[in-house]
Structures are given as C-alpha cells and as structure tokens.
Design an enzyme around this catalytic site. Structure first.
Site, PDB file in Angstrom:
ATOM      1  N   ASP A 124      53.146 -99.744  66.964  1.00 53.00           N
ATOM      2  CA  ASP A 124      53.463 -98.423  66.420  1.00 53.00           C
ATOM      3  C   ASP A 124      52.535 -98.170  65.246  1.00 53.00           C
ATOM      4  O   ASP A 124      52.133 -99.102  64.541  1.00 53.00           O
ATOM      5  CB  ASP A 124      54.914 -98.350  65.965  1.00 53.00           C
ATOM      6  CG  ASP A 124      55.903 -98.317  67.126  1.00 53.00           C
ATOM      7  OD1 ASP A 124      55.543 -97.830  68.203  1.00 53.00           O
ATOM      8  OD2 ASP A 124      57.046 -98.782  66.934  1.00 53.00           O
ATOM      9  N   ASP A 145      55.949 -93.473  72.742  1.00 56.00           N
ATOM     10  CA  ASP A 145      57.250 -93.038  72.236  1.00 56.00           C
ATOM     11  C   ASP A 145      57.369 -91.515  72.264  1.00 56.00           C
ATOM     12  O   ASP A 145      58.413 -90.968  72.632  1.00 56.00           O
ATOM     13  CB  ASP A 145      57.462 -93.531  70.808  1.00 56.00           C
ATOM     14  CG  ASP A 145      57.505 -95.045  70.693  1.00 56.00           C
ATOM     15  OD1 ASP A 145      57.829 -95.724  71.686  1.00 56.00           O
ATOM     16  OD2 ASP A 145      57.192 -95.547  69.600  1.00 56.00           O
TER      17      ASP A 145
END
Length: 170
Positions: A124, A145
């Site tokens: 991330d 995501d």
C-alpha cells in the site's frame, strides 16, 4: 441452468487485465522509489506517498493474525474472482452495469493476491488524511483497493436501477 449469452461479457476482462497491470506497475514504483514508512508529501496536509505493508485485509483487518490470513485472503480472492468470471460469461456484453463492477473487483482481488503470494503482504502507498484535524490518516491503500471499492460501490449503486431494456417489463 442459465445459458451463456452470445456475445457474453468476458471481453470486460481486458479492462481487468489493464487495471491489474497498472496496479502492479504503481506498486513496483512504490517499492523501488519509496522508503518504508517515510511519507513523501504530494499535497501537504492531505496526500502522501507512504510505503506500508498490509498483512491483513481492508483497514488492516486481521493483520496480526499470525500468518494464516495470507492464505485465507488469497483463497477467498480466487474464489470470488472465479465466481465473477463465471457470472461475466453469463452476462450480455452490453450490460456494463454488471460487467464494469465485476471487472473492477476481479482486477483488485487478483492485484492484491499477486502481492500476497510474492511478498506475504499487500503493498500500500496512497496515504490520505486531513492535516488540519486530529483525525488519524485514512488507511493506506493502492490501485487494487480502489478497484475493489469502486466495483463494490458500482454494484450497490447499479442495483437500485435496472437497465433500460428491462424497464417496463414485469
């Protein structure tokens, strides 16, 4: 048993493939250009690039579970993706209200699976926050995501309306 429409919506998997490639490219950039946990401001007080490792699912759910979650989430993503691909095969190509969200979810699920298999965690790097408040940062996320969330939102929004061709029938 529902028959497959001709032409079906499997061509929407091309969008999944393009988004998957973009997701992996952006994660490669993050891994090769960012230092772990060192924010790089994009818009001061709102947006940083910050490399983090997510061992869990959304919002780091089960990130401290001891390792079994890696394989659980990998298996779950494969099952969900397989079901959505089968559903695309039974969806008319022009039914974009169904096909687009499915393509987004598939891209996101497989993008994060690749990370789990390669690294043992999800990469991330997008860090949003409101610098003028005491609120914590939004959990860091990635392109995969965003695809999953966009697909889920699309499924919900499009469930409230029916395709034009179905209006007036019933």
């Amino acid at each position: 048993m529902m028959s497959r429409p001709r032409p079906n919506a499997l061509s929407w998997l091309a969008l999944s493939a393009a988004l998957l490639a973009f997701d992996q490219f952006t994660k490669w950039l993050a891994v090769t250009r960012l230092e772990y946990l060192k924010p790089v401001p994009v818009i001061e007080g709102f947006w940083n690039w910050t490399l983090v490792h997510n061992y869990g699912a959304a919002f780091s759910f089960l990130s401290q579970a001891g390792g079994w979650q890696r394989w659980f989430f990998t298996g779950l993503a494969f099952v969900i993706s397989a079901v959505l691909v089968a559903w695309l095969a039974r969806t008319p190509r022009g039914d974009w209200r169904t096909a687009l969200p499915f393509a987004l979810v598939i891209a996101g699920a497989i993008g994060n699976v690749i990370d789990r298999i390669r690294h043992g965690y999800v990469v991330d790097f997008v860090d949003w926050y409101l610098g003028f408040t005491d609120l914590p940062h939004w959990p860091a996320f990635n392109v995969a995501d965003a695809c999953i969330v966009g697909g889920a939102v699309g499924l919900v929004l499009f469930s409230f309306s029916s395709p034009r061709s179905a209006k007036g029938k019933g």
